[in-house]
Design a protein around this motif. Structure first.
Motif, PDB file in Angstrom:
ATOM      1  N   GLU A  57     -19.913 -67.896  67.142  1.00 32.01           N
ATOM      2  CA  GLU A  57     -21.399 -68.218  66.719  1.00 32.01           C
ATOM      3  C   GLU A  57     -21.328 -70.027  66.710  1.00 32.01           C
ATOM      4  O   GLU A  57     -20.281 -70.268  66.325  1.00 32.01           O
ATOM      5  N   ARG A  58     -22.578 -70.389  67.089  1.00 31.57           N
ATOM      6  CA  ARG A  58     -22.373 -71.849  66.907  1.00 31.57           C
ATOM      7  C   ARG A  58     -23.371 -72.456  66.113  1.00 31.57           C
ATOM      8  O   ARG A  58     -24.659 -71.630  66.032  1.00 31.57           O
ATOM      9  N   LEU A  59     -23.010 -73.394  65.365  1.00 30.42           N
ATOM     10  CA  LEU A  59     -23.791 -74.021  64.364  1.00 30.42           C
ATOM     11  C   LEU A  59     -24.710 -75.308  65.072  1.00 30.42           C
ATOM     12  O   LEU A  59     -24.930 -76.388  64.619  1.00 30.42           O
TER      13      LEU A  59
ATOM     14  N   GLY B  40     -11.351 -80.304  51.180  1.00 31.10           N
ATOM     15  CA  GLY B  40     -10.972 -81.133  52.421  1.00 31.10           C
ATOM     16  C   GLY B  40     -11.356 -82.602  52.166  1.00 31.10           C
ATOM     17  O   GLY B  40     -12.683 -83.032  51.897  1.00 31.10           O
ATOM     18  N   LEU B  41     -10.582 -83.342  52.369  1.00 33.39           N
ATOM     19  CA  LEU B  41     -10.596 -85.026  52.520  1.00 33.39           C
ATOM     20  C   LEU B  41      -9.948 -85.438  53.412  1.00 33.39           C
ATOM     21  O   LEU B  41      -8.898 -84.832  53.941  1.00 33.39           O
TER      22      LEU B  41
ATOM     23  N   LEU C 218     -14.850 -74.420  62.958  1.00 34.06           N
ATOM     24  CA  LEU C 218     -14.494 -73.871  61.584  1.00 34.06           C
ATOM     25  C   LEU C 218     -13.587 -72.694  61.500  1.00 34.06           C
ATOM     26  O   LEU C 218     -13.591 -71.971  60.571  1.00 34.06           O
TER      27      LEU C 218
ATOM     28  N   GLU D 169      -9.211 -83.626  61.120  1.00 32.74           N
ATOM     29  CA  GLU D 169     -10.444 -83.339  60.515  1.00 32.74           C
ATOM     30  C   GLU D 169     -10.165 -81.696  60.143  1.00 32.74           C
ATOM     31  O   GLU D 169     -10.609 -81.226  59.239  1.00 32.74           O
TER      32      GLU D 169
ATOM     33  N   ARG E 204      -9.134 -79.992  56.905  1.00 30.76           N
ATOM     34  CA  ARG E 204     -10.632 -79.073  55.971  1.00 30.76           C
ATOM     35  C   ARG E 204     -11.735 -80.102  55.795  1.00 30.76           C
ATOM     36  O   ARG E 204     -12.567 -79.470  55.341  1.00 30.76           O
ATOM     37  N   VAL E 205     -11.669 -81.363  55.986  1.00 27.79           N
ATOM     38  CA  VAL E 205     -12.731 -82.374  55.644  1.00 27.79           C
ATOM     39  C   VAL E 205     -13.909 -81.746  56.642  1.00 27.79           C
ATOM     40  O   VAL E 205     -14.965 -82.309  56.130  1.00 27.79           O
TER      41      VAL E 205
ATOM     42  N   MET F   9     -24.892 -73.701  53.133  1.00 30.01           N
ATOM     43  CA  MET F   9     -24.451 -74.811  53.591  1.00 30.01           C
ATOM     44  C   MET F   9     -24.654 -75.015  55.130  1.00 30.01           C
ATOM     45  O   MET F   9     -24.259 -76.022  55.943  1.00 30.01           O
TER      46      MET F   9
ATOM     47  N   GLU G 213     -31.222 -79.063  57.530  1.00 27.87           N
ATOM     48  CA  GLU G 213     -30.401 -80.230  57.445  1.00 27.87           C
ATOM     49  C   GLU G 213     -30.748 -81.098  56.708  1.00 27.87           C
ATOM     50  O   GLU G 213     -30.158 -81.857  55.822  1.00 27.87           O
TER      51      GLU G 213
ATOM     52  N   GLU H  72     -15.515 -79.206  57.224  1.00 33.41           N
ATOM     53  CA  GLU H  72     -16.397 -78.434  56.363  1.00 33.41           C
ATOM     54  C   GLU H  72     -17.389 -79.343  55.791  1.00 33.41           C
ATOM     55  O   GLU H  72     -18.664 -78.976  55.738  1.00 33.41           O
ATOM     56  N   LEU H  73     -16.831 -80.263  55.220  1.00 33.36           N
ATOM     57  CA  LEU H  73     -17.615 -81.101  54.209  1.00 33.36           C
ATOM     58  C   LEU H  73     -18.532 -81.820  55.005  1.00 33.36           C
ATOM     59  O   LEU H  73     -19.706 -82.363  54.982  1.00 33.36           O
ATOM     60  N   LEU H  74     -17.905 -82.301  56.454  1.00 30.42           N
ATOM     61  CA  LEU H  74     -18.666 -83.191  57.437  1.00 30.42           C
ATOM     62  C   LEU H  74     -20.129 -82.535  58.012  1.00 30.42           C
ATOM     63  O   LEU H  74     -20.939 -82.709  58.208  1.00 30.42           O
ATOM     64  N   LEU H  75     -19.327 -81.101  58.304  1.00 28.74           N
ATOM     65  CA  LEU H  75     -20.659 -80.088  58.769  1.00 28.74           C
ATOM     66  C   LEU H  75     -21.691 -79.960  58.050  1.00 28.74           C
ATOM     67  O   LEU H  75     -22.799 -79.209  58.523  1.00 28.74           O
ATOM     68  N   ALA H  76     -21.324 -79.972  56.814  1.00 27.58           N
ATOM     69  CA  ALA H  76     -22.650 -79.747  55.892  1.00 27.58           C
ATOM     70  C   ALA H  76     -23.643 -80.624  55.899  1.00 27.58           C
ATOM     71  O   ALA H  76     -24.693 -80.878  55.665  1.00 27.58           O
ATOM     72  N   THR H  77     -23.433 -82.098  56.628  1.00 31.56           N
ATOM     73  CA  THR H  77     -24.358 -83.056  56.508  1.00 31.56           C
ATOM     74  C   THR H  77     -24.876 -83.440  58.228  1.00 31.56           C
ATOM     75  O   THR H  77     -25.649 -84.186  58.426  1.00 31.56           O
ATOM     76  N   MET H  78     -24.020 -82.757  59.063  1.00 37.77           N
ATOM     77  CA  MET H  78     -24.271 -82.845  60.470  1.00 37.77           C
ATOM     78  C   MET H  78     -23.981 -82.163  61.237  1.00 37.77           C
ATOM     79  O   MET H  78     -23.230 -81.182  61.004  1.00 37.77           O
ATOM     80  N   ARG H  79     -24.341 -82.334  62.802  1.00 38.03           N
ATOM     81  CA  ARG H  79     -24.149 -81.069  63.791  1.00 38.03           C
ATOM     82  C   ARG H  79     -22.732 -81.441  64.200  1.00 38.03           C
ATOM     83  O   ARG H  79     -22.316 -82.637  64.589  1.00 38.03           O
TER      84      ARG H  79
END
Lengths: 302, 397
Positions: free
Chosen positions: B394-396, A81-82, B379, B202, B206-207, A48, A67, B209-216
């Motif tokens: 380490e940076r994403l 997480g929500l 994270l 956020e 822990r949301v 992910m 991405e 983690e879900l956000l960073l799966a779609t954006m930087r």
């Protein structure tokens, strides 16, 4: 095809992954097993983009997962997480939009997934007001709401009651039927055995066994044969070629057949002792396979 | 279904995040109440000003049988007493009487040029009386002098030479700037807190983690800061418009042009100040995972704001002092101090340019370093992340 190819990852001196490789075919349900701290979560987080692999790659249809691909992946993190203060419907719409849906289709998808997962009545409620089980459903809906091409779920069944497990299992099977490859990690091996077409067992940073459950069984160390011959004298099978006696108790014998062992010869010998009440290959459970795989890496590695 | 799905550009993601921030915040009761209170405070200050200044209203005097000379004399006397005089001519005593009774005029002067002038008032009327008495006496003296053949030379007029012609206007503008800085300070604290709370929310839920799966990380940070910033700017503008419109309507200020100029300066400094503090607050907040720990990491930045605020109050009185001059260049303090110096006429144009450039350089640096801290710490949940760790994590990208 979703491929995990030679992933390496170390946190400081702690080498978590040492070459994790496995593949999941479209429409396949892949159960990802391993002891605590084996590296399941790290593997999924690398897929992910939440952790960077030191080496190795995750590919989807031959293309490195980036991405753009990730936007088509439904993900459920181990730490749920929500937004606690956001309403269920708005939250699902937001995640659908982040995954690339336009406003109107996103709202429709959010409504329909809330309905399908039994949250229709709760769409206007804040997430923090829901029970944990319902929050888990919202979490799953957030992963499914964009109709993803790939599902990666970290411990999706943990904390669910049996009814919840069944409805989640049904939802995942439906995704598989749609042709989506589903990877999920779990400690509930009976569940993995029941649901999955394929499993991967992770131990000490490597996949120590992977394939279909049936395949794992057949390749398991020395196949075992159970023979119940009540009248047989002790040590009746000891002299047979290629046969090792694992246990023998009042005529109930478990034999391990190595190379050169012949099950028909065993049966013939058993029949000479008198009545044979039971003669069958013993199917190891996934739990046993897991235990073997995790405790002895060298013998199982295939 | 998949025809509806297309990849986002970074700008679209930033906009989505910003949109969520705005729509969530705008429905938040606390935010709405806070905004209403701020606007009421501004209106309250205006009403207070109006009440204070209400001594300078006009006096209406009716005259029966007057002339241009009478009107002039009444006006001249009014000037001397610091009130504006409006003279209303009435044809006869009866209409004049009813005008006094109805309260249309403060008093009516009958037969001003005659032997026995009479002043009709409803009751009392000492200030009107003083005014009329003075005017009638003046006319009488001139008439008698003229009758005795004395030619009056026009008395010499005293020319007033103001050493600092803008001093009054400067003071007024400084007051406006101070009010502006109070608003600016409140909004910086408020919206800085919003950014910090949002970042921690956020992380703690822990949301992220879900956000960073779609954006930087930078897209998430930019969306949050820009969304809340637009909301803050909108609130600042609403307050500015209400304040300026109220000040003009109630006639509280003398020079509308300067008022608007000062207000615009404050708004511009708000934008710079917000960019600075929002980035600092966001980076600081990303180091912790619980709202309870937030105070410990944002206190240093909040203190800087408080220091700037206190200095700006002092600068209002002494815009050319060493302290306010130096601090008006210090990034982080300049948004609070410089607008007051500018309004009070204590800042040259090049000084403003230097302060703005320094501030822009500081913002660019903070956004870079703060963004690094933010992406490095985002994270890492549980416990407080050390600044050094976050910078070297380490940076994403």
């Amino acid at each position: 095809m979703l491929e995990f190819d030679g992933l390496y990852k170390a946190y400081g001196s702690n080498q978590v992954l040492e070459g994790v490789s496995f593949a999941v075919a479209p429409g396949q349900m892949f159960g990802f097993c391993g002891s605590n701290g084996a590296g399941k979560t790290t593997t999924m987080r690398i897929a992910m983009g939440l952790a960077l692999a030191d080496a190795g790659q995750v590919r989807w249809n031959g293309r490195p997962v980036d991405e753009a691909v990730r936007r088509r992946v439904g993900y459920m993190p181990e730490e749920r997480g929500l937004y606690p203060k956001m309403r269920v419907g708005e939250q699902l719409t937001y995640f659908a939009r982040l995954h690339g849906l336009d406003a109107a289709p996103a709202a429709r998808a959010a409504a329909s997934w809330a309905e399908r997962l039994g949250l229709g009545e709760r769409r206007g409620d804040r997430v923090e007001k829901l029970s944990l089980g319902n929050q888990q459903r919202v979490q799953l809906a957030a992963a499914l709401v964009s109709e993803p091409d790939v599902l990666i779920l970290d411990e999706p069944f943990s904390g669910l009651d049996p009814v919840g497990v069944d409805s989640l299992a049904e939802a995942l099977l439906e995704q598989c039927r749609r042709g989506v490859p589903v990877v999920f990690s779990s400690h509930q091996l009976d569940l993995v055995e029941r649901l999955c077409d394929a499993v991967g067992i992770l131990a000490r940073g490597k996949i120590v066994a992977s394939g279909t459950v049936a395949g794992l069984r057949s390749s398991a160390v020395g196949r075992q044969l159970r023979v119940v011959a009540p009248d047989a004298p002790p040590g009746w099978a000891a002299g047979l070629p290629g046969v090792r006696v694992v246990s023998e108790q009042r005529g109930d014998t478990v034999l391990e057949l190595g190379p050169g062992g012949d099950d028909q010869q065993v049966l013939a010998t058993a029949l000479t002792t008198g009545r044979v009440a039971h003669f069958a290959w013993r199917e190891p459970t996934l739990v046993e396979l897991f235990r073997d795989a995790v405790t002895d890496v060298r013998e199982v590695a295939a | 279904m998949s025809t509806d799905i297309r990849p986002h550009t970074p700008a679209q993601l930033v906009r989505l995040v910003a949109g969520r921030e705005i729509s969530t915040r705008i429905r938040d009761k606390g935010f709405l109440i806070g905004s209403a209170v701020l606007i009421l405070l501004i209106l309250g200050m205006l009403v207070f000003q109006v009440v204070i200044n209400s001594g300078a209203d006009t006096t209406k005097i009716g005259v029966v049988g007057g002339s241009a000379g009478v009107t002039d004399a009444l006006r001249a006397q009014g000037d001397a007493l610091g009130t504006e005089v409006e003279v209303v001519e009435y044809a006869d005593e009866a209409t004049a009487r009813s005008a006094v009774k109805d309260g249309d005029v403060d008093g009516v002067l009958l037969g001003p040029s005659g032997e026995r002038p009479e002043l009709l008032v409803d009751s009392g009327g000492s200030s009107t009386e003083t005014l009329v008495q003075g005017a009638v006496q003046g006319m009488s003296v001139s008439r008698q002098l003229a009758e005795s053949g004395v030619q009056l030379q026009a008395p010499p007029r005293v020319d007033v030479v103001a050493l600092d012609p803008d001093a009054d206007a400067d003071t007024q503008a400084a007051v406006v700037a101070l009010v502006g800085v109070v608003v600016l300070y409140s909004l910086l604290i408020l919206f800085g807190q919003f950014v910090a709370q949002g970042v921690v929310e956020e992380k703690s839920s822990r949301v992220v983690e879900l956000l960073l799966a779609t954006m930087r990380p930078w897209q998430l940070l930019a969306g949050k800061v820009i969304g809340l910033g637009l909301l803050g700017l909108a609130q600042m503008l609403v307050i500015a418009v209400v304040g300026v419109a109220g000040a003009l309507a109630f006639d509280v200020v003398d020079l509308p042009g300067r008022l608007i100029g000062t207000v615009l300066t404050v708004v511009a400094w708000f934008v710079l100040g917000y960019a600075f503090y929002a980035s600092v607050f966001a980076a600081a907040a990303s180091l912790v995972s619980r709202q309870e720990d937030l105070g410990s990491v944002i206190t240093p930045a909040s203190l800087l704001l408080v220091v700037g605020f206190v200095i700006s109050l002092q600068a209002g009185q002494d815009p050319t002092g060493t302290l306010s001059t130096i601090t008006s260049f210090v990034p982080g303090l300049s948004p609070l101090v410089m607008p007051v110096r500018q309004a009070a006429g204590g800042a040259e144009w090049w000084e403003v340019v230097v302060a703005v450039v320094l501030m822009l350089v500081a913002i660019a640096t903070i956004v870079r370093v703060g963004g690094r801290i933010y992406s490095g710490a985002l994270l890492r949940t549980g416990g407080k992340v050390k600044l050094r760790e976050a910078l070297h994590a380490e940076r994403l990208t």
